[in-house]
Design a protein around this motif. Structure first.
Motif, PDB file in Angstrom:
ATOM      1  N   LEU A   7      19.156 -33.674  -7.620  1.00 38.75           N
ATOM      2  CA  LEU A   7      20.021 -33.573  -8.787  1.00 38.75           C
ATOM      3  C   LEU A   7      19.371 -34.232  -9.991  1.00 38.75           C
ATOM      4  CD1 LEU A   7      23.397 -34.592  -7.095  1.00 38.75           C
ATOM      5  CD2 LEU A   7      22.475 -32.285  -7.405  1.00 38.75           C
TER       6      LEU A   7
ATOM      7  N   SER B  47      22.372 -36.071 -15.121  1.00 39.94           N
ATOM      8  CA  SER B  47      23.769 -35.739 -15.440  1.00 39.94           C
ATOM      9  C   SER B  47      24.518 -35.277 -14.192  1.00 39.94           C
ATOM     10  CB  SER B  47      23.827 -34.664 -16.527  1.00 39.94           C
ATOM     11  OG  SER B  47      23.222 -33.461 -16.086  1.00 39.94           O
ATOM     12  N   GLN B  48      23.848 -34.536 -13.318  1.00 41.64           N
ATOM     13  CA  GLN B  48      24.499 -34.078 -12.093  1.00 41.64           C
ATOM     14  C   GLN B  48      24.804 -35.236 -11.160  1.00 41.64           C
ATOM     15  OE1 GLN B  48      21.439 -31.264 -10.946  1.00 41.64           O
ATOM     16  NE2 GLN B  48      22.762 -29.519 -11.434  1.00 41.64           N
TER      17      GLN B  48
ATOM     18  N   GLN C  50      27.757 -37.069 -12.483  1.00 40.64           N
ATOM     19  CA  GLN C  50      28.985 -36.322 -12.231  1.00 40.64           C
ATOM     20  C   GLN C  50      29.437 -36.498 -10.783  1.00 40.64           C
ATOM     21  OE1 GLN C  50      30.899 -34.710 -14.423  1.00 40.64           O
ATOM     22  NE2 GLN C  50      32.358 -34.305 -12.763  1.00 40.64           N
TER      23      GLN C  50
ATOM     24  N   LEU D  50      28.896 -28.853  -8.717  1.00 43.34           N
ATOM     25  CA  LEU D  50      27.445 -28.815  -8.553  1.00 43.34           C
ATOM     26  C   LEU D  50      27.034 -27.564  -7.778  1.00 43.34           C
ATOM     27  CD1 LEU D  50      26.783 -32.564  -7.696  1.00 43.34           C
ATOM     28  CD2 LEU D  50      26.661 -31.424  -9.918  1.00 43.34           C
TER      29      LEU D  50
END
Length: 304
Positions: free
Chosen positions: A124, A127-128, A131, A239
């Motif tokens: 990832l 930002s992922q 999150q 995601l």
């Protein structure tokens, strides 16, 4: 016909020659690695039994047929077949060293080609991962601790599930630390930044001992439970599909490099025995940004 007995890493006087050879090979491994290798040997021993082959009398051609069995009957991909054949290499190497066989039948076995997709090892992005952390924190303290152990400390899923509350109660050189038993039975001491320590303590709650990660009904969380939770959290976080626990370890290593860690520090963080593995993660970070496709597209679009 050869009849396989139980493959267990414990010696007794009634073991067959094959079982003793398997025990000698497995003696060098512990935990999840040993359990995995026991399963791989059992598959081979059972195949030998069905085909009337004694494992210690197998020839190269038998191993080649076994490899085809793995691919065509069991449906194993190149990576799984490569690993299982590698386990046999180790098994026969020890058997040869112990004079149980004259020569290893694995010497000239053709190993499947395993292709490493360097761009797929990044996991990832920042930002992922943020999150996913936010989604986990909103869900429960256990989910938060699970994601943090892998996504911020780089633990493997088996290591995360094995963490005991007692493992992070000590202080060393002014740092609260987590002590884990890593891959291959190698111990590691990991400093706990305050956000990480706070999340682990919140997960422990009033408990002072026992496994940190537990299910909703209070039982110890296992690998499968962790996998399901990560998959569910990834879906809730929006995601891409295919998220699994090891993705978080990949993400942690790449994020550590992005945050400014040197290759040496990243290697220590990842606990890679071979620095070349860490270099892969470093090289992967810029592969897509530096890819020649960008320059070629701009060159062909240039009307001047």
């Amino acid at each position: 016909m050869f009849k396989p007995g139980p493959i267990e890493p414990m010696f007794n006087a009634h073991m067959t020659a094959e079982e003793i050879a398997a025990t000698a090979f497995l003696a060098g491994y512990k935990g999840a690695t040993r359990a995995l290798y026991i399963g791989d040997l059992r598959i081979f021993f059972e195949w030998c039994s069905v085909n009337g082959v004694r494992p210690l009398g197998a020839e190269r051609v038998h191993i080649e047929f076994f490899a085809r069995y793995l691919e065509e009957v069991r449906g194993n991909g190149a990576a799984a077949t490569f690993r299982r054949l590698s386990v046999l290499k180790g098994f026969y190497r020890i058997a040869e060293a112990d004079n149980r066989i004259k020569h290893s039948p694995m010497t000239y076995v053709r190993m499947p080609r395993v292709v490493w997709d360097e761009n797929a090892a990044m996991g990832l992005d920042r930002s992922q991962l943020r999150q996913l952390l936010q989604t986990a924190r909103a869900k429960s303290t256990t989910d938060a601790a699970l994601v943090i152990l892998m996504g911020m400390l780089g633990l493997r899923v088996s290591e995360a599930c094995s963490v005991q509350i007692e493992d992070f109660t000590e202080t060393q050189s002014g740092h609260r630390v987590l002590r884990v038993m890593g891959k291959g039975g190698k111990p590691a001491t990991i400093p706990l930044p305050m956000p990480v320590l706070r999340a682990l303590e919140e997960c422990a709650g009033e408990r002072t001992a026992g496994q940190l990660l537990v299910t909703n009904i209070g039982t110890a969380m296992e690998r499968r439970s962790a996998y399901r939770r990560i998959k569910s959290l990834g879906k809730q976080a929006g995601l891409p599909a295919g998220l699994h626990p090891h993705t978080l370890r990949h993400s942690a290593i790449t994020a550590a490099l992005d945050s400014g860690a040197t290759l040496r520090d990243a290697q220590i963080f990842a606990r890679h025995a071979d620095p070349r593995m860490t270099v892969r993660y470093d090289r992967n970070r810029g592969n897509l940004d530096r890819h020649a496709a960008h320059g070629l597209a701009a060159y062909l679009d240039d009307d001047s």
